[in-house]
Design an enzyme around this catalytic site. Structure first.
Site, PDB file in Angstrom:
ATOM      1  N   GLY A  20     112.436 -14.334  96.295  1.00  0.00           N
ATOM      2  CA  GLY A  20     113.161 -13.276  97.006  1.00  0.00           C
ATOM      3  C   GLY A  20     112.561 -11.929  96.674  1.00  0.00           C
ATOM      4  O   GLY A  20     111.411 -11.822  96.255  1.00  0.00           O
ATOM      5  N   SER A  62     108.636 -14.324  91.124  1.00  0.00           N
ATOM      6  CA  SER A  62     107.614 -13.941  92.102  1.00  0.00           C
ATOM      7  C   SER A  62     108.271 -13.758  93.457  1.00  0.00           C
ATOM      8  O   SER A  62     109.474 -13.967  93.625  1.00  0.00           O
ATOM      9  CB  SER A  62     106.528 -15.017  92.184  1.00  0.00           C
ATOM     10  OG  SER A  62     107.073 -16.214  92.724  1.00  0.00           O
ATOM     11  N   LYS A  63     107.463 -13.395  94.449  1.00  0.00           N
ATOM     12  CA  LYS A  63     107.997 -13.101  95.787  1.00  0.00           C
ATOM     13  C   LYS A  63     108.714 -14.300  96.402  1.00  0.00           C
ATOM     14  O   LYS A  63     109.606 -14.136  97.217  1.00  0.00           O
ATOM     15  CB  LYS A  63     106.872 -12.625  96.709  1.00  0.00           C
ATOM     16  CG  LYS A  63     106.429 -11.204  96.414  1.00  0.00           C
ATOM     17  CD  LYS A  63     105.399 -10.718  97.417  1.00  0.00           C
ATOM     18  CE  LYS A  63     104.996  -9.283  97.117  1.00  0.00           C
ATOM     19  NZ  LYS A  63     103.977  -8.782  98.038  1.00  0.00           N
ATOM     20  N   ARG A  64     108.335 -15.497  96.002  1.00  0.00           N
ATOM     21  CA  ARG A  64     108.983 -16.663  96.609  1.00  0.00           C
ATOM     22  C   ARG A  64     110.436 -16.815  96.154  1.00  0.00           C
ATOM     23  O   ARG A  64     111.204 -17.567  96.745  1.00  0.00           O
ATOM     24  CB  ARG A  64     108.190 -17.936  96.320  1.00  0.00           C
ATOM     25  CG  ARG A  64     108.170 -18.367  94.880  1.00  0.00           C
ATOM     26  CD  ARG A  64     107.189 -19.521  94.659  1.00  0.00           C
ATOM     27  NE  ARG A  64     107.073 -19.883  93.271  1.00  0.00           N
ATOM     28  CZ  ARG A  64     107.897 -20.688  92.632  1.00  0.00           C
ATOM     29  NH1 ARG A  64     108.925 -21.211  93.260  1.00  0.00           N
ATOM     30  NH2 ARG A  64     107.700 -20.996  91.368  1.00  0.00           N
TER      31      ARG A  64
END
Length: 476
Positions: free
Chosen positions: A254, A250-252
């Site tokens: 990167g 996911s976006k967390r």
């Protein structure tokens, strides 16, 4: 494990990548696209692209453009123009009507309120939320005249369905677990399940290679294929990509879109191609595999069953390898926009052999090249400033005098002159190189100091050294 060519061994292989244009090209989607493309190329078949844009509210032209641009950047070409699912609604509806006429589907007149009441009752009894088939065996004439309806698939209620998945192996589901889902909505628009099956058939797709989050969909889609008497594709459901912590990517973790690795992380397409190839597929201990070799080697038998972990450091290390292998002029053209309008591509190209030795990405290349285009007086980092104390500046004055007498401005001649000075001053070469690097680049890290002198040229190099050495005279 099932044969990767299965029942379609005699036929030409046709694969498809079918993204939904509701956002960027996700890194997981990019790997799915790659595996489809490689499998088709390996077998001399066709790789096709389908844009699943039936969600008109969330699908955007910008997303379509970004997906196609990302695939092109990765070097994935297709054997036909993209097929847009939204253009085929009438064909999807036609198949739904054929299923209805053949007794494999039925009209369901259940209202929204009735369906919600049904689900509430199922929740209360802690039952699976599943359509109860209330209109499966009823005569449509029982419904009020002109009442809206959907068309549902009449799924077999007994027995089981087995898929010989080319990655997951044999997977069996009880038919009773699959509900009679909607094929055609009340407004006549097709559902995803119907559209996918019809498009795959009409495109001649022989191998459906996709994420294993779609494995359950295969058991929902097969009844349509069987009811229409169409050939079944070979299924290959590949595990998802997780972050380094084991959670779904996911976006967390990167950047998760291809353009993020290209634009923000400074990754080369061949590096991401190679990294995605090795993310869930292996050929012995080989890490670096070029495109032509990947086509020759790729198969489904060596796709793992477990989720892969995305490791940014591994990607960066691989990217560093490809940067060192890349053409200098190409790298200079990629790096110049990251430096700005002052960047001289010709000078960057000349500098690239010494700049790219340690760089892991285009950002590091740009950062390492900034000294070439800096204007005097140079901005100096805190660490570099510490080297430019009175002692450092005194050394610079000696260096300036020695270098000024040097007419052969080559790395070899400059090194010989500097070493001779170090011996005369009874200093180690580092004691000269450190303040010189600070004066020439404003930093404490750079390519080899003699390469820096040559790249800057005699006039600019001496001017930078003089500028720092002169401060000593002003303070004395």
């Amino acid at each position: 494990m099932a044969s990767e060519t299965g029942t379609s061994a005699a036929a030409s292989v046709v694969t498809r990548f079918a993204p939904s244009p509701t956002g960027y090209l996700h890194i997981g989607g990019a790997r799915t696209a790659l595996f489809n493309w490689l499998f088709a190329r390996h077998h001399g078949g066709k790789a096709l692209l389908r844009i699943e844009d039936t969600d008109r509210k969330r699908s955007t032209q910008d997303a379509i453009d970004k997906i196609i641009e990302g695939l092109d950047w990765l070097g994935l070409d297709y054997d036909a123009p993209p097929l847009f699912q939204s253009d085929r609604a009438s064909r999807h509806a036609e198949v739904a009507q054929q299923l209805l006429e053949r007794g494999h589907a039925y009209k369901c007149f259940a209202t929204t309120e009735e369906l919600e009441a049904m689900r509430e009752e199922q929740r209360a009894k802690k039952l699976p939320l599943r359509y109860d088939r209330r209109w499966r065996d009823r005569d449509p004439s029982e419904a009020p005249a002109g009442a809206p309806y959907v068309i549902r698939l009449k799924v077999p209620t007994e027995g089981e369905t087995t898929i010989e998945d080319a990655v997951q192996g044999r997977v069996t589901v009880q038919n009773a677990e699959i509900d009679d889902y909607v094929l055609l909505r009340g407004d006549g628009t097709p559902t995803y399940m119907l559209a996918v099956v019809v498009d795959d058939h009409d495109m001649g797709v022989t191998h459906v290679i996709r994420g294993d989050d779609h494995l359950n969909n295969a058991f929902r889609q097969l009844p349509i294929i069987k009811a229409m008497g169409w050939p079944e594709p070979v299924y290959a459901h590949i595990p998802l990509i997780h972050g380094a912590d084991g959670a779904k990517l996911s976006k967390r973790h990167g950047a998760v879109g291809v353009e993020g690795y290209r634009d923000e992380e400074g990754v080369l397409p061949e590096a991401l191609f190679n990294y995605l190839l090795r993310l869930g597929w292996g050929h012995g201990d080989r890490e670096e595999i070029e495109k032509a070799e990947a086509i020759a080697l790729f198969d489904l038998d060596h796709v793992g069953k477990s989720p892969s972990r995305f490791d940014l450091k591994k990607l960066q290390n691989l990217n560093g390898h490809y940067i060192r292998e890349a053409d200098d002029a190409r790298l200079a053209a990629l790096v110049a926009p990251r430096i700005g309008p002052k960047a001289d591509v010709a000078l960057l190209t000349e500098a690239m052999p010494v700049l790219k030795v340690r760089a892991k990405d285009l950002n590091e290349l740009a950062e390492g090249a900034r000294f070439l285009f800096a204007k005097r007086p140079l901005a100096v980092t805190e660490k570099a400033a510490a080297l430019l104390d009175d002692a450092g500046r005194a050394v610079l004055a000696e260096i300036a005098t020695a270098l000024r007498s040097q007419n052969d401005w080559t790395t070899e001649a400059l090194e010989a002159t500097t070493k001779a000075l170090a011996e005369r001053l009874e200093l180690g070469l580092g004691k000269l190189a450190q303040p010189m690097r600070a004066a020439l680049t404003g930093t404490t890290t750079s390519p080899g100091i003699f390469d820096v002198l040559v790249l800057l040229g005699r006039d600019e190099a001496l001017a930078r050294i003089d500028a720092q050495a002169a401060t000593t005279a002003a303070h004395s």
